[in-house]
Design an enzyme around this catalytic site. Structure first.
Site, PDB file in Angstrom:
ATOM      1  CG  ASP A  42      25.195  78.251  55.980  1.00 24.84           C
ATOM      2  OD1 ASP A  42      24.232  78.339  55.197  1.00 24.84           O
ATOM      3  OD2 ASP A  42      25.497  77.189  56.556  1.00 24.84           O
ATOM      4  CG  ASP A  45      25.520  72.120  55.607  1.00 21.70           C
ATOM      5  OD1 ASP A  45      26.091  73.226  55.561  1.00 21.70           O
ATOM      6  OD2 ASP A  45      24.300  71.985  55.772  1.00 21.70           O
TER       7      ASP A  45
END
Length: 485
Positions: free
Chosen positions: A336, A396
């Site tokens: 990420d 997420d």
């Protein structure tokens, strides 16, 4: 979160009807040419003169004195914005609105040769001008202003509730499945039946590394071949979300002791209600696929399908131990951060690969259906000009959710009164709050895993260390430990 463009503003119109009616409309302006007040308190109203029958490329197109001290609206075309502005300013106009029948775009002309032009210039939809006349009448007073984007939007609260609910429910569902496995092992008669129903997939450290590598390759391929692969992702999402929605609703229907009539086909029996459920889930996915670009309501269906997808993923994919959780969450955290913060130094246009793919490279209108979307709720110029959304990626939710699910299963295996599950869920909620705080302070998109991973991993580790169960938690527990039928 979607950010408001710097050059979006509001045209506030007031009619002469009784009682007086006011309405706001979207405008696009160039902040390098003119600065607009931030509120109506400092704004000056002008009488609107509708000259949409002309494009104002020559001063001879309008009678002398018609524009004096007025706000004038003309049509777009034939000459530049600044050429129109100079003519309007020379004829005494105090504000120029340029109506466009096409999509509003940023105003950009060469200002070098038009330094004498100080007239406020704004682009407005032609349909809004028509609506203004129908709603407010022929005598309309207008003003321009550009309020700052609100620091906080209640869509963040909705995103927070959806994310925490999905993670908590997914973890709990995984625990219920684990309890059923324990009962099946304790009862030899149920063992074979349970084995046939078992649909879980277990991640080992090797498969974790392979999974992250596939994610990296897929993201790079999307960056270079977005306009083709986006339709592949949409198709996969429709199929996976329909199956996930079916699994979620079937689990609920299974608890209802009514309507259990069955039919037999090809030596197999199936409940009629499950056939209708399958048809409903497929129809929901098809409706979303057909109307996915209808921003006013399609986001609701996308969020429902997305939550079902995340729930099914968290329940189905099993992490065997805390070691695998650390490897998965750690690698995806690096993934990420790399694709958000490091790739801008590599790409030619200086944009991060993650942001480009999420937004659709090169202005592609098709968006990847891998996010929870909630429209911004606070009134602003952005909500008038478009329908901006607060976004949270499925990853997420799913990635920390796998750790929460492992904590819940470990609680079941060791009869630890849900202490790991509750602690990890609270840590996830704290990480989400931290993500939104940083987002508001930095005013730019954030990799949520940067805050969610440390919060959940550290909290889980502290709980295991405090309970003196770190070795067992790290290596995973077998079904027999601490469980009594």
């Amino acid at each position: 979160l979607s950010q408001v463009a710097a050059d979006e503003g509001i045209l506030h119109a007031s009619g002469s009807r009784v009682p007086p009616v006011t309405k706001d409309y979207c405008i696009i302006y160039n902040s390098k040419w003119v600065s607009l007040p931030e509120s109506l308190d400092n704004a000056t109203f002008r009488r609107l003169e509708n000259l949409t029958s002309t494009v104002l490329c020559s001063s001879s197109e309008v009678p002398s004195g018609l524009m004096k001290d007025k706000a004038v609206v003309v049509m777009r075309g034939n000459c530049t914005f600044l050429e129109k502005a100079r003519i309007a300013q020379n004829l005494g106009a105090k504000m120029l609105l340029i109506a466009s029948k096409s999509r509003l775009s940023p105003i950009s002309d060469n200002k070098t040769d038009f330094e004498d032009v100080t007239l406020p210039v704004a682009l407005i939809r032609y349909s809004d001008i028509v609506d203004m006349q129908l709603t407010l009448g022929n005598e309309v007073n207008v003003t321009l202003y550009s309020p700052p984007l609100p620091e906080f939007d209640y869509s963040m609260v909705v995103i927070f509730l959806i994310a925490v609910f999905t993670v908590a429910l997914g973890g709990y569902w995984s625990g219920v499945a684990e309890l059923e496995n324990l009962k099946a092992i304790a009862s030899p008669g149920e063992r074979e039946t349970r084995r046939k129903k078992e649909e879980n997939v277990t991640f080992t450290p090797v498969t974790v590394i392979l999974f992250v590598a596939i994610c990296c390759v897929m993201l790079v391929l999307l960056y270079f071949f977005y306009k083709w692969l986006v339709y592949v992702i949409i198709s996969v999402f429709c199929l996976a979300s329909a199956m996930s929605l079916y699994n979620c609703l079937a689990a609920l229907i299974g608890e209802i002791p009514f309507g259990q009539c069955r039919i037999t086909c090809c030596n197999k029996t199936i409940e009629v209600r499950l056939i209708f459920l399958a048809a409903f889930c497929v129809a929901a996915a098809v409706v979303w696929a057909v109307f996915r670009n209808e921003d006013r309501w399609a986001w609701i269906l996308q969020d429902i399908l997305g939550v079902a997808f995340c729930l099914n993923f968290i329940k189905t994919l099993k992490m065997p131990n805390f070691k695998s959780c650390v490897i998965l969450l750690g690698l995806l955290l690096l993934y990420d951060v790399f694709f958000v913060f490091i790739t801008p130094f590599i790409t030619k246009n200086g944009a991060s690969i993650m942001v480009e793919v999420a937004a659709g490279p090169f202005g592609n209108s098709e968006k990847l259906p891998v996010v929870i979307r909630v429209p911004r709720l606070e009134h602003s110029a952005s909500t008038l000009c478009d329908l901006p959304f607060s976004l949270l990626g499925f990853g997420d939710i799913i990635v920390p959710g796998l750790l929460v699910a492992y904590c819940r299963r470990f609680d079941v295996q060791t009869s630890s009164s849900s202490v790991y599950y509750i602690s990890c869920t609270i840590a996830y909620a704290v990480g989400m709050v931290l993500t939104f705080v940083v987002l508001a302070l930095m005013k730019m998109g954030q990799p949520a895993l940067l805050y969610l991973v440390p919060c959940t991993l550290i909290t889980s580790s502290l709980v295991a260390w405090r309970r003196k169960e770190m070795k067992k938690f790290w290596k995973g527990s077998n079904y027999q430990v601490g469980w009594m039928p």
